[in-house]
Motif scaffolding. Structure first.
Motif, short mmCIF file in Angstrom:
data_model
loop_
_atom_site.label_atom_id
_atom_site.label_comp_id
_atom_site.label_asym_id
_atom_site.label_seq_id
_atom_site.Cartn_x
_atom_site.Cartn_y
_atom_site.Cartn_z
N ASN A 108 8.16 9.71 1.40
CA ASN A 108 7.54 8.64 2.15
C ASN A 108 6.01 8.72 2.13
N ALA A 109 5.46 9.89 1.76
CA ALA A 109 4.00 10.02 1.65
C ALA A 109 3.45 9.10 0.57
N LEU A 110 4.29 8.71 -0.40
CA LEU A 110 3.85 7.83 -1.48
C LEU A 110 3.55 6.41 -1.00
N ILE A 111 4.09 6.03 0.18
CA ILE A 111 3.85 4.68 0.67
C ILE A 111 3.09 4.70 1.99
N ILE A 112 2.31 5.77 2.20
CA ILE A 112 1.44 5.87 3.37
C ILE A 112 0.00 5.76 2.88
N SER A 113 -0.83 5.05 3.62
CA SER A 113 -2.24 4.94 3.26
C SER A 113 -2.91 6.31 3.33
N PRO A 114 -3.77 6.64 2.39
CA PRO A 114 -4.23 5.83 1.25
C PRO A 114 -3.44 6.07 -0.03
N VAL A 115 -2.42 6.98 0.00
CA VAL A 115 -1.67 7.29 -1.21
C VAL A 115 -0.99 6.05 -1.76
N ILE A 116 -0.65 5.12 -0.86
CA ILE A 116 0.04 3.90 -1.30
C ILE A 116 -0.81 3.10 -2.29
N TYR A 117 -2.14 3.21 -2.18
CA TYR A 117 -3.01 2.50 -3.13
C TYR A 117 -2.77 3.02 -4.55
N LEU A 118 -2.59 4.33 -4.67
CA LEU A 118 -2.30 4.91 -5.98
C LEU A 118 -0.92 4.48 -6.46
#
Length: 380
Positions: free
Chosen positions: A161-171
């Motif tokens: 779920n860290a992949l869709i938390i800001s700011p990682v979601i931008y990547l």
């Protein structure tokens, strides 16, 4: 004799700078683990993501061990003990750091679009708008993930779920967008399709529709996700009205301002208006429009503006019109300033760079704005 700039491949130079930067940060973290990693990198960058991913009010790091807490008293006690405490959200330090990274990444993206031979006109800009909306909607998926009751299992668990938390979601959204660009370009260059931009926009639209369908399914099948369509309708209607009204007022009173950006300026105004209107409705008018909850500002800049408003205006006025409306005003003024700055000369001299900057302005408005709008729409 050729200059250094002529002999150095800019793509390789960018990659070398990225590697050197990462190695320098890693070396600093190894040499000074507490000062560089714990009290800077972890506290301001990874710690907030970790706390958000675990749906905690704070994450506390001590002696290399991270603990997460859901009680504000425990978080305050940990801070009083001198422990390193990170809370979900942004700080002025983290936002400054992300701004620097964003500028560096923009340079990399500019080199990429040059290498691919795309981005010389506005078609790519408009084709990428669905991906911006998709990014905001995808972030709401994580908000819904956090809303799962304690006795139930979340659909997406840590660390995924860290992949869709800001700011990682931008990547994450960037990678999805890049794959879509490469795929649509491949189809166009093999003459499967005539132009890649419509296919690209279609892929972004499909990603957005699938994400919205998942949120709609949650609102239908669960009790922790609701549906308040008035938030969606009012945000889009008010934001669209403001954007169109300002755009055509500029076109009538000072048409030279719109000459450079054209309808891109309208998109910029709309993106910033969506962000501003969603904030005002969710913060000050939630109960007035029938929402059983109210949100508060999370971004430091927004919080500063709200704080200044409550200082300048008396409570009698704040009680009537709220304290978030200056944020919307600032958004619209800044968007108008961007339209004024980007004249025809800039687009003629550096079209790719200009369109890329326009896209960045769109993303920082429409991404968070979409999230705020949809989060309130689904009662998360």
């Amino acid at each position: 004799m050729a200059s250094i700039a002529d002999r150095v491949d800019p793509v390789r130079a960018w990659l070398a700078a990225a590697v050197v930067g990462v190695l320098a940060i890693a070396a600093g973290a190894l040499a000074f683990p507490r000062a560089v990693y714990t009290n800077f990198l972890w506290k301001y960058f990874w710690g907030p993501i970790d706390a958000d991913a675990h749906n905690a009010l704070c994450a506390v790091r001590a002696d290399g061990v991270v603990r997460r807490f859901a009680e504000s008293e425990t978080c305050r006690a940990a801070a009083a003990q001198g422990l390193t405490v990170a809370e979900p959200g942004y700080t002025l330090v983290s936002e400054a750091g992300y701004a620097i990274v964003l500028l560096f990444m923009l340079a990399g993206v500019l080199l990429l679009v040059r290498r691919l031979g795309i981005g010389t006109d506005s078609r790519l800009f408009f084709a990428l708008i669905p991906f911006t909306l998709f990014g905001g909607a995808l972030r709401v998926v994580e908000d819904a993930n956090d809303a799962v009751p304690a006795d139930a299992t979340a659909a997406i668990s840590y660390p995924a779920n860290a992949l869709i938390i800001s700011p990682v979601i931008y990547l994450t959204v960037f990678v999805v967008t890049l794959v879509a660009i490469l795929l649509s370009l491949r189809l166009a260059r093999r003459d499967v399709i005539s132009e890649f931009e419509p296919a690209l926009a279609g892929m972004g639209t499909i990603a957005l529709v699938v994400t919205l369908a998942y949120l709609a399914f949650l609102s239908y099948s669960t009790e922790f996700v609701a549906f308040y369509p008035q938030m969606l309708v009012l945000t889009l209607a008010i934001a669209s009205g403001l954007a169109v009204g300002i755009y055509y007022a500029i076109d009538r009173l000072a048409p030279a301002l719109n000459a450079g950006t054209g309808f891109i300026g309208l998109a910029i105004l709309w993106a910033q208006a969506v962000d501003g209107v969603a904030n005002v409705l969710a913060s000050d008018w939630a109960q007035a429009i029938g929402l059983p909850f109210q949100y508060s500002a999370k971004h430091p800049i927004n919080a500063i503006i709200v704080g200044a408003t409550t200082t300048v205006f008396p409570p009698s006025i704040i009680d009537v019109i709220g304290d978030s409306w200056p944020f919307l005003l600032v958004k619209l003024v800044l968007a108008t300033g961007v339209i004024w700055l980007f004249d025809e000369t800039i687009f003629e001299e550096s079209p790719r760079y200009s369109y890329l900057l326009m896209l960045a302005v769109l993303v920082v408005g429409l991404g968070p704005g979409t999230r705020d709008m949809l989060r309130a729409t689904f009662g998360i």
